[in-house]
Design an enzyme around this catalytic site. Sequence first.
Site, PDB file in Angstrom:
ATOM      1  N   TYR A 111      -8.420   8.203  13.749  1.00 45.70           N
ATOM      2  CA  TYR A 111      -7.116   7.676  13.331  1.00 45.70           C
ATOM      3  C   TYR A 111      -7.100   7.375  11.828  1.00 45.70           C
ATOM      4  O   TYR A 111      -6.205   7.815  11.094  1.00 45.70           O
ATOM      5  CB  TYR A 111      -6.778   6.411  14.143  1.00 45.70           C
ATOM      6  N   TRP A 141       0.820  -1.213   0.000  1.00 43.31           N
ATOM      7  CA  TRP A 141       0.000   0.000   0.000  1.00 43.31           C
ATOM      8  C   TRP A 141       0.855   1.266   0.000  1.00 43.31           C
ATOM      9  O   TRP A 141       0.331   2.360  -0.094  1.00 43.31           O
ATOM     10  CB  TRP A 141      -0.974   0.009   1.171  1.00 43.31           C
ATOM     11  N   CYS A 193      16.818   0.508  21.162  1.00 39.35           N
ATOM     12  CA  CYS A 193      17.306   1.889  21.301  1.00 39.35           C
ATOM     13  C   CYS A 193      18.638   2.088  20.583  1.00 39.35           C
ATOM     14  O   CYS A 193      18.915   3.182  20.070  1.00 39.35           O
ATOM     15  CB  CYS A 193      17.434   2.257  22.770  1.00 39.35           C
ATOM     16  N   GLU A 228      -5.630   0.776   5.531  1.00 35.04           N
ATOM     17  CA  GLU A 228      -5.740   1.317   6.895  1.00 35.04           C
ATOM     18  C   GLU A 228      -6.817   0.597   7.699  1.00 35.04           C
ATOM     19  O   GLU A 228      -6.663   0.370   8.892  1.00 35.04           O
ATOM     20  CB  GLU A 228      -6.017   2.828   6.858  1.00 35.04           C
ATOM     21  N   ASP A 244      -1.879   6.268  16.588  1.00 33.03           N
ATOM     22  CA  ASP A 244      -2.354   4.906  16.849  1.00 33.03           C
ATOM     23  C   ASP A 244      -1.576   4.347  18.048  1.00 33.03           C
ATOM     24  O   ASP A 244      -0.838   5.083  18.716  1.00 33.03           O
ATOM     25  CB  ASP A 244      -2.193   4.032  15.592  1.00 33.03           C
ATOM     26  N   CYS A 286      10.875   0.926  18.049  1.00 35.12           N
ATOM     27  CA  CYS A 286      10.426   1.207  19.422  1.00 35.12           C
ATOM     28  C   CYS A 286       9.374   0.159  19.796  1.00 35.12           C
ATOM     29  O   CYS A 286       8.202   0.461  19.999  1.00 35.12           O
ATOM     30  CB  CYS A 286       9.878   2.633  19.510  1.00 35.12           C
ATOM     31  N   GLN A 292      -5.869  -3.107  14.346  1.00 33.55           N
ATOM     32  CA  GLN A 292      -5.768  -4.326  15.175  1.00 33.55           C
ATOM     33  C   GLN A 292      -5.029  -5.486  14.517  1.00 33.55           C
ATOM     34  O   GLN A 292      -5.088  -6.606  14.996  1.00 33.55           O
ATOM     35  CB  GLN A 292      -7.158  -4.821  15.608  1.00 33.55           C
TER      36      GLN A 292
HETATM   37 FE1  SF4 Z   1      11.924   4.101  21.613  1.00 32.76          FE
HETATM   38 FE2  SF4 Z   1      14.402   3.601  22.500  1.00 32.76          FE
HETATM   39 FE3  SF4 Z   1      13.998   5.187  20.392  1.00 32.76          FE
HETATM   40 FE4  SF4 Z   1      13.316   6.006  22.822  1.00 32.76          FE
HETATM   41  S1  SF4 Z   1      15.388   5.534  22.099  1.00 32.76           S
HETATM   42  S2  SF4 Z   1      12.107   6.231  20.953  1.00 32.76           S
HETATM   43  S3  SF4 Z   1      12.610   4.088  23.745  1.00 32.76           S
HETATM   44  S4  SF4 Z   1      13.557   2.977  20.527  1.00 32.76           S
END
Ligand code: SF4
Length: 339
Positions: free
Chosen positions: A128, A34, A207, A47, A146, A200, A52
């Site tokens: 959304y 898409w 991170c 979308e 979301d 994330c 879900q």
């Molecule tokens: Fe998410 Fe880690 Fe990036 Fe912060 S640093 S936005 S906790 S992935």
Amino acid sequence: MVYRGREGKGLLPASRFVISLMAWYRRERRDLPWRETHDPYRILVSEIMLQQTRAQTVIPYYERFVERFPNVNTLAKAREAEVLTYWSGLGYYSRARNLQKAARAIVAARQFPSDYDGIRELPGVGPYTAAAVASIAFNAPHAVVDGNVLRVIARLNDDGADIASPKTRARFQQMADAWLDHRDPGHFNQAMMELGATVCLPRTPRCAQCPVAQFCEGRKAGRQHELPVKQSKTAPRHIQIQVAIIEKKGAVLLRQRPAGASLMAGFWELPAPDDLPSWHESETLGSFRHTITHHNYTVTVLSGTISRVPPGFRWRRNGLDRIPLTTVARKALRLITSD
Ligand code: SF4
């Protein structure tokens, strides 16, 4: 992250955040079907399916769906049972019914609505989805918030407010609106969602690979794993159920749920042994788990025989892949059809 919005001189942290995020998205974004189109109908289909449901799960359903219903006209004209068949396995079937109603409304209006308010009025479209379609298809400046974006915002700000609360959601929406890249709102929204979906992550945020780690207050405080905070009002319920597969000369006994049923209306389901007065169990074929909102089902699949067919049930021989089957029935029948 220090939030300062769009005003002011030079590169504010929010602006540098947008530059880092967008550069990463251009480099790393997943190829999803898409994302190859600006057709608002196809973006709406994707979308609605993505509500879900994870992107990787949606891909084959989306491809089959838009191949069979390539535009609003084909979807508007289709029989509901066929639409449900193409949706079968994605769950939350009211989404499919509403999508078809939306297609009919668009055909009746002779055009796809091109702004947020018009899209929001389509059946089954909430804030959304309206923001996603308006920004991706029409470049309209509406930020999408979301579940993925809520998590990213909570962590970036080290914000421990309850994201189940409407007040917190409204506040996070304001932040996302202020960060929004007005030059390219569609890609900004997709970048935020992509960050939540691929970096994330809910349990294990990556991170070290994060393009905006330098702005992340949650990470600096070492609290990223505790965020976001979501207070669940309903504890999950664990329920054991049984379904019966009864075969006769290659046919399987099924029942169609009533058109007025509140759940899965019109879908075909397997009987439970309790539905069958003359049931005689032969063996256990297997079991699987199935989750619907706060209900965790363990489904045990039995085979057996009956001496008479109770009212409401029918033998169905051919074309089980062309009728809408409940997800439980589809998963159970895999036990006798897979190699
Ligand atoms: Fe998410 Fe880690 Fe990036 Fe912060 S640093 S936005 S906790 S992935």
